[in-house]
Motif scaffolding. Sequence first.
Motif, PDB file in Angstrom:
ATOM      1  N   PHE A   6      10.879 -10.824 -12.245  1.00  0.00           N
ATOM      2  CA  PHE A   6      11.896 -11.789 -11.921  1.00  0.00           C
ATOM      3  C   PHE A   6      11.736 -13.291 -11.560  1.00  0.00           C
ATOM      4  N   ARG A   9      10.050 -14.793 -14.535  1.00  0.00           N
ATOM      5  CA  ARG A   9      11.017 -14.964 -15.694  1.00  0.00           C
ATOM      6  C   ARG A   9      12.173 -15.941 -15.100  1.00  0.00           C
ATOM      7  N   GLY A  10      12.462 -15.821 -13.789  1.00  0.00           N
ATOM      8  CA  GLY A  10      13.759 -16.750 -13.349  1.00  0.00           C
ATOM      9  C   GLY A  10      13.210 -18.249 -13.371  1.00  0.00           C
ATOM     10  N   HIS A  11      11.897 -18.487 -12.773  1.00  0.00           N
ATOM     11  CA  HIS A  11      11.484 -19.704 -12.953  1.00  0.00           C
ATOM     12  C   HIS A  11      11.398 -20.327 -14.277  1.00  0.00           C
TER      13      HIS A  11
END
Lengths: 478, 478
Positions: A6, A9-11
Motif C-alpha cells: 500500500f 501503490r499509495g505513493h
Amino acid sequence: MDAAEFRKRGHEMVDYIANYYETMRERPVMSEVSPGYLRPLIPAEAPAEGESWESIVADVERVIMPGVTHWQHPRFHAYFPGGSSFPSILGDMLSDAIACVGFNWVCSPACTELETVVLDWLGRAVGLPDAFLAQHRNGENGHGGGVIQGTASEAVLVCMLAARAKAINELRAAQTAQGVQPEDEGIIMARLIAYGSESTHACIEKAARVSGVRFRAITTGADHRLVAANLTQAIAEDRAAGLIPFFVCSTSGTTSTCAYDDHVGLGAICNAEKIWLHIDAAYAGAAYVCPEFRSTMAGVESADSLLDLVQRHLLISAFNITPEYLRNAMSESGLVTDYRNWQVPLGRRFRSLKLWFVLRSYGIAGLQAHIRKAVGLASRFDALVRKDDRFEVVYPTTLSLVCFRLKGDNELSSKLLEAVSAAKLLLMIHTVVKGVYILRFSIGAPQTTEADIDSAWAHIASLATGILANHAAAIPSA
Amino acid sequence: MDAAEFRKRGHEMVDYIANYYETMRERPVMSEVSPGYLRPLIPAEAPAEGESWESIVADVERVIMPGVTHWQHPRFHAYFPGGSSFPSILGDMLSDAIACVGFNWVCSPACTELETVVLDWLGRAVGLPDAFLAQHRNGENGHGGGVIQGTASEAVLVCMLAARAKAINELRAAQTAQGVQPEDEGIIMARLIAYGSESTHACIEKAARVSGVRFRAITTGADHRLVAANLTQAIAEDRAAGLIPFFVCSTSGTTSTCAYDDHVGLGAICNAEKIWLHIDAAYAGAAYVCPEFRSTMAGVESADSLLDLVQRHLLISAFNITPEYLRNAMSESGLVTDYRNWQVPLGRRFRSLKLWFVLRSYGIAGLQAHIRKAVGLASRFDALVRKDDRFEVVYPTTLSLVCFRLKGDNELSSKLLEAVSAAKLLLMIHTVVKGVYILRFSIGAPQTTEADIDSAWAHIASLATGILANHAAAIPSA
C-alpha cells in the motif's frame, strides 16, 4: 495488498493525482464517448484470481479517463462548480483509513464530536445567528447544531420530514385539545402541501414526492424572486381548498439564474402561519464566508433550517427508532449526540475530517480569496458580454454565474450552445426561465485564470458571428 | 496547497495510514473518552489564516485518535465488520480526485457505465439470477441492474418508495377500470402497510416512517425466522381491517442473530398477493460469493429487489423529475442511464471505482478466502463456547457471528458484558431476542488470527468465572 505494498501503490496514486491536476488543462474538458462505450472495454465478469496492480492502474487511462468529464477543469463552466481540493482529498484518505461507521456517539466519539464542532466553525464563518449553532458564541450550549448530510438533496428531505412530523403532531394535539378524535397521520399527510418557486431546485419536489406530500411551485416576481405576495395568495387558495401548508423553501441562489427569494418577507409569513421555513443556500451559502455578499442572507433568523438546523429535537423525534442492538449507556444518558437520528441512513462516514482539513489549511482568508477570485472572474465575463451589443446579460451577476443570451429568438442562443458544445473547447449548459432560453456560464475551478475567461469569451463571440451570419442568410430578403 | 505540496503531503498521509494498520493492534480497540472531550481541544472557530500542514496533521493523534473506536482492529467484535481494504482506499482517492458529480450520464459517462458493469460483476459473483442483471450471462440486455446507494438504509428506502408508487398506481388503475373515481394518492398511502419480522433491521421501520406508510413487525418462528404462516395471518388481519399490504422485507442474516427468513415461502405469498418482496442481504449477501453458503439464497428469484433491482422502470417512474437545466440530448435519447432517477439524492460520487479496484485486486478467490477465514474463526469460537458447559450457543453459527450467553438469568450475561467492556481488551455488544439477553461475537477484521480468537475466549471465560463466583456468593444458602 499488505501495508508495504500500500505504501508503494499509495505513493504512486498520489503522484498520479498530482499529475492529473497539473496536466488537466491539456485534456478535453468534456468526454466524447458514446453510450455503451465502456462495457466492451472490460471483461463481463470479475476475475477469478486477483490481478496485478499495474494492470488495474493501466486501465484508468484506458477505460476510465476517456469517459470522464473533468469537473475540476479550468474550462468547466457547466452546472455549479464541484469543489474539490488537495486538503479535502487528504482528509478523505484518513476518513477511509479509519473506516468507522459513526451512527452512534459510542461507535467512534471523534466522528460525532468533530462534526458538531466543525459545523459550528462553518456556521460562524458564514455569519449565521447563534440559534443555528450547537454552542453559542458566548460559550453557552445552544439548541441548534448541524449535521453533514450525504448531499444537499438529503439535507432538504430530512428537514421536510421533520417539518411533516411537526405539522402532524401539532394538528393532532390541536384536535385533541378541541375534544375531537385526532385524525390518522396518513389522512393528515394527504392534505399537507410544501411550497417553493418555479425555480426552486428539483430536489424540493423530489423530497415532497418521497415524503408523500403535495408540492406547489409558485410563480416568481421580478428577477425571478419568490416574493411574499405570491406566497400569501397560494396559501390562501390552498387553505380554502382544505389543504395544510407546512413547508416553504426559500432559496439563496437558484440553480437556473442565482436568484434570491425574499427570505424576510417569506419568513414573516411562515412565522405567522406556523409554517416551517427552510432556506436552501446550497449555492450562495459558500459565498457568505465573505461579509460583502451577506446582504441576501437577511431574514435567515426566521428560518427553521438552513443547511444546519435550528430545532434539533424536532428532527430527532422524527427519526428515532432504537432497536436493542443499538442501545448503549452513553445514548441512554442523553449526554451525547447520535447522528443516526439526524438523517435517513443508519451508517455514516467520518465526513468532518475533510471539512476540518479544508477550513484549517485555507483559513477563512483562503476561502474568501477563492470565492472573491471566482466572483471577480464572473464580473470580468459579465463586462465582456455587456460590451458586445449582440448579447444581453439576462439577470444581474451577483456571484460567479453569468446568465446571458443572444438578443432575439431563443433559437439563436440554442444554436450557439450547440456550436459551443460541438467545438468542445469549454463546457456550459442552458436553462429556460419563463420561456426565455438562457446560457449559463458558471465559474469556480481553482485553475481558471483571467486569460481563460478572455479566450472563452472570444471563442463564444466568434461562434456567435457564424450563427448570426447563417441566420441572416436564411432569412429571405424583403 | 499546490500539486507539488500535495505530492509530499500525500506520501506522508499514505505512510501514516500504512503505519496505522501495521500498529493498530497496539492501540486500545475502544475509545475511552467522555462525552464532550473534543471541543476543549480545538479552537471555537476556524482560523483566520491557513495553518501549516504540520500543525494540522499533528492534531490527528492529539485530537482525533483518542476518540476513535477502531473498526478495523483485530479485536473489534461489535456490530458487523466495517469492511475496508487498501485497494478500496486507493479507489476512493481516485474518485475524490476526479470529483465529478455523476447525476446524469452526460456528467461523466464513465461514472455511470462503470457502475452498471461492476454491479453486474457483483451480481454474477454472488450467483444472482439474470433477472437482476443489466446484461444477462448470454450477452442479452436485461431489465434489471443495480445502483450503489450511499448506505443499505437508502437502498431499502428507495425500494420501498418504488413499491409504494407501484401499489398506488395499480390500485388507481383498478379503480379506473371498475369505473370508480380513483382515490387520491395520499388517501391510498394512509392504508399501505409494510412488513418485516421482529428482527428486521431498524432501517425498514425508518423507511416506512419516511415513506409515510405503516409498518408491522411480525412474530418469528423457530430460530427467529419469519415464516409463511405468520405472514399469511398478518396479511389476512390487515386486509380485514381495510389496509393494503404492499411490501415485505425478508432478511438473509438479521443483525441480532444472523437469522434467515423463509424467502421461498414468503416469496410465494408475495407473488400471489402482488406484494413487493425485498430481500435484505446486507450481511449475508457478501458470503454468497462462496457457493457453499448459498443455500439461504433459495427463493431469491421471487424478489422484486435485493440490493440490486429487478424492475428498474418502476424505480425510475417513482423518482424522475427533470428540470430544464438537467435536460440534455443523451438523456432524451433514452440510450443512457441517469442514476439520479434511481436514488433519493441528485448528487453522486464515482463510487464504483472502489468496488472495481477491490474486485480486481482480490479476484473472486480472494474475496472467498476472506469470507471463509472469518467463518472458520467463528466456527473455532463456537467450538470453544460449546466446550464450556457454563455457556450456551443460542443460535446456529452459520457465518461469522456467534450468539452465546451464560446459562441462567439474563443478568449473568449482562454482567459479563459489563466486565468485558470494563476490561477493554476487546469490543462486543449484546442483543435481546424474545426476552433473552444474548452476547454477539462478530468476526471480520482482516488482521484477526486464530490466536486472537483463542485469547478472546480465554479472557471471556476467565471474566465469567469471576461473575459466577460473585453471583454464587450473593445467593443466601438455603
